[in-house]
Design a protein around this motif. Structure first.
Motif, mmCIF file in Angstrom:
data_model
loop_
_atom_site.group_PDB
_atom_site.id
_atom_site.type_symbol
_atom_site.label_atom_id
_atom_site.label_comp_id
_atom_site.label_asym_id
_atom_site.label_seq_id
_atom_site.Cartn_x
_atom_site.Cartn_y
_atom_site.Cartn_z
ATOM 1 N N LEU A 1 0.867 -1.178 0.000
ATOM 2 C CA LEU A 1 0.000 0.000 0.000
ATOM 3 C C LEU A 1 0.903 1.226 0.000
ATOM 4 C CD1 LEU A 1 -2.540 1.673 0.321
ATOM 5 C CD2 LEU A 1 -2.746 0.842 2.664
ATOM 6 N N LYS B 1 -8.482 6.422 -0.677
ATOM 7 C CA LYS B 1 -8.651 5.840 -2.012
ATOM 8 C C LYS B 1 -7.691 4.686 -2.240
ATOM 9 C CE LYS B 1 -8.816 7.103 -6.927
ATOM 10 N NZ LYS B 1 -7.901 6.022 -7.369
ATOM 11 N N VAL B 2 -6.398 4.907 -1.978
ATOM 12 C CA VAL B 2 -5.422 3.840 -2.215
ATOM 13 C C VAL B 2 -5.579 2.714 -1.193
ATOM 14 C CG1 VAL B 2 -3.773 5.329 -3.388
ATOM 15 C CG2 VAL B 2 -3.649 5.113 -0.900
ATOM 16 N N THR B 3 -6.063 3.056 0.002
ATOM 17 C CA THR B 3 -6.296 2.027 1.027
ATOM 18 C C THR B 3 -7.421 1.096 0.605
ATOM 19 O OG1 THR B 3 -5.525 3.467 2.816
ATOM 20 C CG2 THR B 3 -6.944 1.630 3.439
ATOM 21 N N ASP B 4 -8.512 1.659 0.127
ATOM 22 C CA ASP B 4 -9.643 0.831 -0.317
ATOM 23 C C ASP B 4 -9.234 -0.089 -1.464
ATOM 24 O OD1 ASP B 4 -11.342 1.896 1.573
ATOM 25 O OD2 ASP B 4 -12.224 3.370 0.223
ATOM 26 N N GLU B 5 -8.390 0.421 -2.351
ATOM 27 C CA GLU B 5 -7.918 -0.397 -3.470
ATOM 28 C C GLU B 5 -7.091 -1.573 -2.971
ATOM 29 O OE1 GLU B 5 -5.822 2.437 -5.824
ATOM 30 O OE2 GLU B 5 -7.635 3.325 -6.689
ATOM 31 N N ALA B 6 -6.204 -1.325 -1.996
ATOM 32 C CA ALA B 6 -5.364 -2.385 -1.449
ATOM 33 C C ALA B 6 -6.198 -3.412 -0.679
ATOM 34 C CB ALA B 6 -4.294 -1.788 -0.536
ATOM 35 N N ALA C 1 -9.378 -4.123 -1.164
ATOM 36 C CA ALA C 1 -10.162 -4.898 -2.138
ATOM 37 C C ALA C 1 -9.311 -6.010 -2.722
ATOM 38 C CB ALA C 1 -10.680 -3.985 -3.241
ATOM 39 N N LYS C 2 -8.058 -5.703 -2.997
ATOM 40 C CA LYS C 2 -7.139 -6.710 -3.532
ATOM 41 C C LYS C 2 -6.876 -7.810 -2.515
ATOM 42 C CE LYS C 2 -2.652 -7.024 -5.878
ATOM 43 N NZ LYS C 2 -1.442 -6.251 -6.320
ATOM 44 N N LYS D 1 -9.938 -10.033 -2.038
ATOM 45 C CA LYS D 1 -10.117 -10.866 -3.226
ATOM 46 C C LYS D 1 -9.234 -12.096 -3.150
ATOM 47 C CE LYS D 1 -10.175 -10.642 -8.293
ATOM 48 N NZ LYS D 1 -9.920 -9.771 -9.473
#
Length: 246
Positions: A199, A233-238, A240-241, A244
């Protein structure tokens, strides 16, 4: 006879003194002695009660713990709507903590909460010399230990490239910018070698002086609301990954 009378008089005179001493002793016993927490170096008591209230995740809940120091702790107050909107995000930041303190808290503030993932943000206070003198190698070793605990307990670790800092207001002249860049490179390399999620908080916040952009920070160290929105924003992306992967 005279001796007996004298003893009686002495006893009568001393009785109030003994009574006062007894009363003083009782009063002292009634005053509670403050509990000594000097042995709680990692400040385990900070979230102890909150953890008990939190309980286990609900069925289907994908809990994520944010483990770090002041950057995480202040997030809840400077952008409270973020955690209000993500009930499964659990903030466990404690201001001023260094990497070995995070490691000591890992059992109570991460593993016991049974999260699916944990974000590990460590290193700035170590570099600032808040407690002792450390190296990037020692910081990374503590991070590695936390990752290994994650592997045992089937928790997905998310490692962080730290926010950019070119001056600590309380430690002026330390010149931490290059040290943070060096630490971030070490963490990035370790994450790549072990196929871990990274992250990156550094890149979206940095300015041309290798610090956080002035419009995104309050003091050059801690983000303001605008800074936290970018981090969100970048935290939510990480996250989600990470979820997954699970």
């Amino acid at each position: 006879m005279k001796i007996a009378r004298l003893l009686t008089i002495l006893l009568l005179l001393s009785a109030p003194v003994f009574a006062q001493q007894k009363a003083d002793s009782s009063n002292k016993a009634a005053i509670p002695v403050p509990e000594d927490f000097r042995d709680d170096w990692a400040n385990l008591r900070h979230y102890e009660a909150e953890n008990k209230t939190l309980g286990n995740p609900a069925p289907g809940e994908k809990r994520v713990v944010f483990l770090g120091s002041s950057v995480f702790e202040f997030w809840r107050t400077r952008l409270p709507e973020y955690f209000a909107a993500h009930k499964n995000y659990i903030d466990r930041g404690i201001s001023g903590q260094i990497a070995p303190q995070l490691l000591l808290r890992f059992q109570q503030d991460v593993i016991a909460l049974k999260p699916k993932a944990v974000i590990i943000l460590a290193g700035s206070n170590d570099i600032a010399g808040t407690t002792g003198h450390v190296t990037n190698e020692r910081i990374l070793n503590d991070i590695k230990s936390m990752v290994e605990l994650c592997q045992v307990h089937k928790i997905t670790p998310i490692l962080c490239a730290y926010v950019p800092i070119n001056e600590y207001p309380w430690r002026k002249g330390l010149e931490p910018a290059e040290k943070i860049i060096s630490l971030n490179k070490a963490i990035t390399a370790y994450a790549a070698q072990n196929k871990l999620i990274l992250l990156d908080y550094y890149t979206p916040l940095v300015d041309d002086k290798k610090g956080t952009r002035p419009d995104l920070t309050l003091d050059g160290v801690h983000p303001n609301a605008a800074g936290y929105r970018i981090m969100a924003k970048v935290t939510d992306e990480a996250i989600a990954k990470a979820l997954k992967q699970k």
